[in-house]
Design a protein around this motif. Structure first.
Motif, PDB file in Angstrom:
ATOM      1  N   ALA A   1       0.825  -1.215   0.000  1.00 34.65           N
ATOM      2  CA  ALA A   1       0.000   0.000   0.000  1.00 34.65           C
ATOM      3  C   ALA A   1       0.852   1.255   0.000  1.00 34.65           C
ATOM      4  O   ALA A   1       0.530   2.239  -0.674  1.00 34.65           O
ATOM      5  CB  ALA A   1      -0.939  -0.012   1.208  1.00 34.65           C
ATOM      6  N   SER A   2       1.951   1.231   0.746  1.00 33.09           N
ATOM      7  CA  SER A   2       2.828   2.411   0.787  1.00 33.09           C
ATOM      8  C   SER A   2       3.457   2.680  -0.569  1.00 33.09           C
ATOM      9  O   SER A   2       3.587   3.830  -0.997  1.00 33.09           O
ATOM     10  CB  SER A   2       3.921   2.208   1.844  1.00 33.09           C
ATOM     11  N   ALA A   3       3.846   1.598  -1.270  1.00 31.92           N
ATOM     12  CA  ALA A   3       4.435   1.768  -2.602  1.00 31.92           C
ATOM     13  C   ALA A   3       3.401   2.303  -3.583  1.00 31.92           C
ATOM     14  O   ALA A   3       3.704   3.158  -4.427  1.00 31.92           O
ATOM     15  CB  ALA A   3       4.998   0.438  -3.095  1.00 31.92           C
ATOM     16  N   ILE A   4       2.167   1.815  -3.473  1.00 32.49           N
ATOM     17  CA  ILE A   4       1.104   2.303  -4.355  1.00 32.49           C
ATOM     18  C   ILE A   4       0.863   3.790  -4.117  1.00 32.49           C
ATOM     19  O   ILE A   4       0.714   4.574  -5.060  1.00 32.49           O
ATOM     20  CB  ILE A   4      -0.184   1.498  -4.120  1.00 32.49           C
ATOM     21  N   PHE A   5       0.840   4.169  -2.840  1.00 29.06           N
ATOM     22  CA  PHE A   5       0.626   5.579  -2.516  1.00 29.06           C
ATOM     23  C   PHE A   5       1.786   6.433  -3.018  1.00 29.06           C
ATOM     24  O   PHE A   5       1.581   7.554  -3.501  1.00 29.06           O
ATOM     25  CB  PHE A   5       0.454   5.736  -1.011  1.00 29.06           C
ATOM     26  N   ALA A   6       3.007   5.915  -2.932  1.00 27.23           N
ATOM     27  CA  ALA A   6       4.165   6.658  -3.429  1.00 27.23           C
ATOM     28  C   ALA A   6       4.071   6.874  -4.941  1.00 27.23           C
ATOM     29  O   ALA A   6       4.406   7.952  -5.451  1.00 27.23           O
ATOM     30  CB  ALA A   6       5.450   5.912  -3.085  1.00 27.23           C
ATOM     31  N   VAL A   7       3.585   5.869  -5.662  1.00 27.28           N
ATOM     32  CA  VAL A   7       3.413   6.009  -7.112  1.00 27.28           C
ATOM     33  C   VAL A   7       2.357   7.071  -7.414  1.00 27.28           C
ATOM     34  O   VAL A   7       2.498   7.877  -8.345  1.00 27.28           O
ATOM     35  CB  VAL A   7       3.036   4.660  -7.741  1.00 27.28           C
ATOM     36  N   LEU A   8       1.281   7.073  -6.621  1.00 30.11           N
ATOM     37  CA  LEU A   8       0.249   8.097  -6.804  1.00 30.11           C
ATOM     38  C   LEU A   8       0.814   9.497  -6.603  1.00 30.11           C
ATOM     39  O   LEU A   8       0.478  10.431  -7.330  1.00 30.11           O
ATOM     40  CB  LEU A   8      -0.912   7.852  -5.836  1.00 30.11           C
ATOM     41  N   LEU A   9       1.678   9.638  -5.607  1.00 29.59           N
ATOM     42  CA  LEU A   9       2.288  10.945  -5.369  1.00 29.59           C
ATOM     43  C   LEU A   9       3.238  11.341  -6.500  1.00 29.59           C
ATOM     44  O   LEU A   9       3.359  12.522  -6.842  1.00 29.59           O
ATOM     45  CB  LEU A   9       3.049  10.936  -4.042  1.00 29.59           C
ATOM     46  N   LEU A  10       3.887  10.356  -7.107  1.00 26.32           N
ATOM     47  CA  LEU A  10       4.786  10.657  -8.213  1.00 26.32           C
ATOM     48  C   LEU A  10       4.029  11.236  -9.408  1.00 26.32           C
ATOM     49  O   LEU A  10       4.591  12.013 -10.191  1.00 26.32           O
ATOM     50  CB  LEU A  10       5.544   9.399  -8.643  1.00 26.32           C
ATOM     51  N   THR A  11       2.765  10.862  -9.549  1.00 26.58           N
ATOM     52  CA  THR A  11       1.986  11.396 -10.667  1.00 26.58           C
ATOM     53  C   THR A  11       1.790  12.904 -10.541  1.00 26.58           C
ATOM     54  O   THR A  11       1.524  13.574 -11.549  1.00 26.58           O
ATOM     55  CB  THR A  11       0.612  10.713 -10.748  1.00 26.58           C
ATOM     56  N   LEU A  12       1.907  13.435  -9.310  1.00 27.24           N
ATOM     57  CA  LEU A  12       1.781  14.883  -9.135  1.00 27.24           C
ATOM     58  C   LEU A  12       2.943  15.628  -9.782  1.00 27.24           C
ATOM     59  O   LEU A  12       2.822  16.817 -10.099  1.00 27.24           O
ATOM     60  CB  LEU A  12       1.723  15.234  -7.644  1.00 27.24           C
ATOM     61  N   MET A  13       4.058  14.937  -9.969  1.00 23.34           N
ATOM     62  CA  MET A  13       5.232  15.581 -10.553  1.00 23.34           C
ATOM     63  C   MET A  13       5.231  15.518 -12.077  1.00 23.34           C
ATOM     64  O   MET A  13       6.108  16.112 -12.725  1.00 23.34           O
ATOM     65  CB  MET A  13       6.513  14.924 -10.008  1.00 23.34           C
ATOM     66  N   LEU A  14       4.284  14.787 -12.654  1.00 18.98           N
ATOM     67  CA  LEU A  14       4.193  14.695 -14.104  1.00 18.98           C
ATOM     68  C   LEU A  14       3.143  15.682 -14.594  1.00 18.98           C
ATOM     69  O   LEU A  14       1.992  15.626 -14.167  1.00 18.98           O
ATOM     70  CB  LEU A  14       3.802  13.278 -14.533  1.00 18.98           C
ATOM     71  N   PRO A  15       3.488  16.591 -15.467  1.00 21.62           N
ATOM     72  CA  PRO A  15       2.478  17.512 -15.995  1.00 21.62           C
ATOM     73  C   PRO A  15       1.419  16.748 -16.772  1.00 21.62           C
ATOM     74  O   PRO A  15       1.699  15.728 -17.412  1.00 21.62           O
ATOM     75  CB  PRO A  15       3.285  18.447 -16.904  1.00 21.62           C
ATOM     76  N   LEU A  16       0.203  17.242 -16.695  1.00 22.82           N
ATOM     77  CA  LEU A  16      -0.906  16.586 -17.374  1.00 22.82           C
ATOM     78  C   LEU A  16      -0.645  16.439 -18.869  1.00 22.82           C
ATOM     79  O   LEU A  16      -1.025  15.444 -19.492  1.00 22.82           O
ATOM     80  CB  LEU A  16      -2.192  17.385 -17.137  1.00 22.82           C
ATOM     81  N   GLU A  17       0.026  17.428 -19.462  1.00 23.44           N
ATOM     82  CA  GLU A  17       0.271  17.406 -20.899  1.00 23.44           C
ATOM     83  C   GLU A  17       1.160  16.242 -21.313  1.00 23.44           C
ATOM     84  O   GLU A  17       1.094  15.795 -22.466  1.00 23.44           O
ATOM     85  CB  GLU A  17       0.919  18.725 -21.338  1.00 23.44           C
ATOM     86  N   SER A  18       1.989  15.729 -20.411  1.00 26.45           N
ATOM     87  CA  SER A  18       2.891  14.632 -20.767  1.00 26.45           C
ATOM     88  C   SER A  18       2.141  13.333 -21.013  1.00 26.45           C
ATOM     89  O   SER A  18       2.694  12.401 -21.609  1.00 26.45           O
ATOM     90  CB  SER A  18       3.937  14.428 -19.661  1.00 26.45           C
ATOM     91  N   ARG A  19       0.885  13.243 -20.569  1.00 27.94           N
ATOM     92  CA  ARG A  19       0.104  12.020 -20.739  1.00 27.94           C
ATOM     93  C   ARG A  19      -0.943  12.146 -21.845  1.00 27.94           C
ATOM     94  O   ARG A  19      -1.723  11.221 -22.058  1.00 27.94           O
ATOM     95  CB  ARG A  19      -0.598  11.663 -19.425  1.00 27.94           C
ATOM     96  N   PHE A  20      -0.967  13.256 -22.543  1.00 30.37           N
ATOM     97  CA  PHE A  20      -2.040  13.498 -23.501  1.00 30.37           C
ATOM     98  C   PHE A  20      -2.027  12.524 -24.677  1.00 30.37           C
ATOM     99  O   PHE A  20      -3.064  11.990 -25.056  1.00 30.37           O
ATOM    100  CB  PHE A  20      -1.964  14.936 -24.021  1.00 30.37           C
ATOM    101  N   LEU A  21      -0.857  12.300 -25.278  1.00 32.16           N
ATOM    102  CA  LEU A  21      -0.814  11.483 -26.487  1.00 32.16           C
ATOM    103  C   LEU A  21      -1.236  10.034 -26.241  1.00 32.16           C
ATOM    104  O   LEU A  21      -2.106   9.521 -26.960  1.00 32.16           O
ATOM    105  CB  LEU A  21       0.585  11.547 -27.106  1.00 32.16           C
ATOM    106  N   PRO A  22      -0.673   9.335 -25.236  1.00 28.21           N
ATOM    107  CA  PRO A  22      -1.150   7.967 -24.996  1.00 28.21           C
ATOM    108  C   PRO A  22      -2.600   7.927 -24.532  1.00 28.21           C
ATOM    109  O   PRO A  22      -3.343   7.005 -24.882  1.00 28.21           O
ATOM    110  CB  PRO A  22      -0.196   7.436 -23.910  1.00 28.21           C
ATOM    111  N   THR A  23      -3.015   8.947 -23.765  1.00 21.02           N
ATOM    112  CA  THR A  23      -4.407   8.985 -23.316  1.00 21.02           C
ATOM    113  C   THR A  23      -5.351   9.183 -24.497  1.00 21.02           C
ATOM    114  O   THR A  23      -6.393   8.534 -24.591  1.00 21.02           O
ATOM    115  CB  THR A  23      -4.601  10.110 -22.285  1.00 21.02           C
ATOM    116  N   TYR A  24      -4.966  10.065 -25.413  1.00 13.42           N
ATOM    117  CA  TYR A  24      -5.811  10.282 -26.589  1.00 13.42           C
ATOM    118  C   TYR A  24      -5.911   9.021 -27.437  1.00 13.42           C
ATOM    119  O   TYR A  24      -6.977   8.720 -27.999  1.00 13.42           O
ATOM    120  CB  TYR A  24      -5.258  11.427 -27.434  1.00 13.42           C
ATOM    121  N   ASP A  25      -4.828   8.270 -27.544  1.00 11.48           N
ATOM    122  CA  ASP A  25      -4.854   7.028 -28.319  1.00 11.48           C
ATOM    123  C   ASP A  25      -5.866   6.052 -27.730  1.00 11.48           C
ATOM    124  O   ASP A  25      -6.630   5.408 -28.465  1.00 11.48           O
ATOM    125  CB  ASP A  25      -3.457   6.410 -28.338  1.00 11.48           C
ATOM    126  N   VAL A  26      -5.885   5.938 -26.410  1.00 11.97           N
ATOM    127  CA  VAL A  26      -6.855   5.051 -25.753  1.00 11.97           C
ATOM    128  C   VAL A  26      -8.279   5.554 -25.979  1.00 11.97           C
ATOM    129  O   VAL A  26      -9.197   4.777 -26.294  1.00 11.97           O
ATOM    130  CB  VAL A  26      -6.551   4.945 -24.246  1.00 11.97           C
TER     131      VAL A  26
END
Length: 276
Positions: free
Chosen positions: A111-136
């Motif tokens: 659970a701690s590792a999962i929470f740490a991964v969730l916190l890491l997503t805060l450091m990724l700008p939303l725009e960095s996920r646009f292309l793969p998200t749009y493909d899906v």
């Protein structure tokens, strides 16, 4: 007497600074709004004197067609923006609360590792996920749909962080009492944790609503039909110095600003105090 006078002088100075800052921040927006209340044909420039054409200008503008095809009105863009903001905020709050509840109250390995991964997503700008998200989204056939606008943005590490920190402050005695009364996991969550989390959820909803209302890049990518355009996306239809362009800018700014102003006390209490 001297101490009371100094304290009163400090209060006056503090209020003067706050009022001056508020006026400086609001003056440009007011200047644009005052310009939109004058009759068409008046030079569109910031001004302090309001005109008498406010009702006529905005009533005609809300029902006017926009875009190259004329398939959407300004009122429809306003509605699309509301749907995006409300759906974005509602689902983010719900998913974040459920995720935090799972991480805090269930014995999940890692659970701690999962929470740490969730916190890491805060450091990724939303725009960095646009292309793969749009493909899906495109593969699922959700382009030019409300679901395509809202669902890909639902996961929120920030919301999970807020709710997790709040749930960690809930006394363990509540869980033990609920178990003694025969309440299961869902009943405990529904009847106890959800009401306790309401102030935090309401404050987070307001912040996320404003964030969703102001989304621009994702709607640009996932919508190509003018009938699905939001207010922010629709600004491309009007010139920045034209009367319709200024009115659209005001309509895009005023609703979230009013919400924040009206509920700022609840926002601060919910985010920092919770139900304490």
């Amino acid at each position: 007497m001297t101490h009371a006078f100094r304290r009163r002088a400090r209060n006056i100075a503090d209020h003067a600074i706050l009022i001056s800052g508020s006026v400086l921040m609001c003056l440009p927006v007011y200047g644009l709004f005052a310009a939109t209340t004058h009759a068409p044909g008046t030079p569109m420039q910031p001004r302090l004197d309001p005109g008498g054409a406010f009702v006529a200008n905005y009533s005609a503008f809300l029902t006017s067609s926009a875009g190259f095809s004329g398939d959407i009105t300004v009122a429809a863009m306003l509605w699309n923006s509301f749907v995006l903001g409300a759906g974005f905020a509602s689902l983010k709050v719900a998913v974040s609360l459920l995720a935090a509840y799972t991480l805090v109250y269930f014995r999940i390995r890692g659970a701690s590792a999962i929470f740490a991964v969730l916190l890491l997503t805060l450091m990724l700008p939303l725009e960095s996920r646009f292309l793969p998200t749009y493909d899906v989204v495109a593969q699922l056939g959700l382009v030019n749909t409300e679901a395509g606008l809202i669902f890909p943005l639902v996961a929120s590490g920030l919301g999970t962080l807020f709710f997790r920190q709040f749930l960690l402050t809930v006394p363990d005695a509540m869980l033990e009492s609920a178990r003694l009364d025969g309440a299961g996991s869902w009943k405990f969550f529904r009847d106890i944790l959800m009401p306790l989390s309401a102030p935090t959820a309401a404050a987070l909803f307001l912040v996320l609503f404003v964030n969703g209302w102001n989304q621009y890049l994702w709607p640009v990518m996932v919508t190509s039909e003018e009938a699905t355009y939001t207010l922010v996306r629709g600004m491309q239809f009007f010139g920045r110095a034209s009367l319709p362009g200024l009115m659209l800018a005001i309509l895009a700014i005023v609703p979230p600003c009013l919400l924040v102003i009206l509920f700022q006390r609840q926002v601060v209490k919910g985010l920092f105090d919770g139900s304490h």
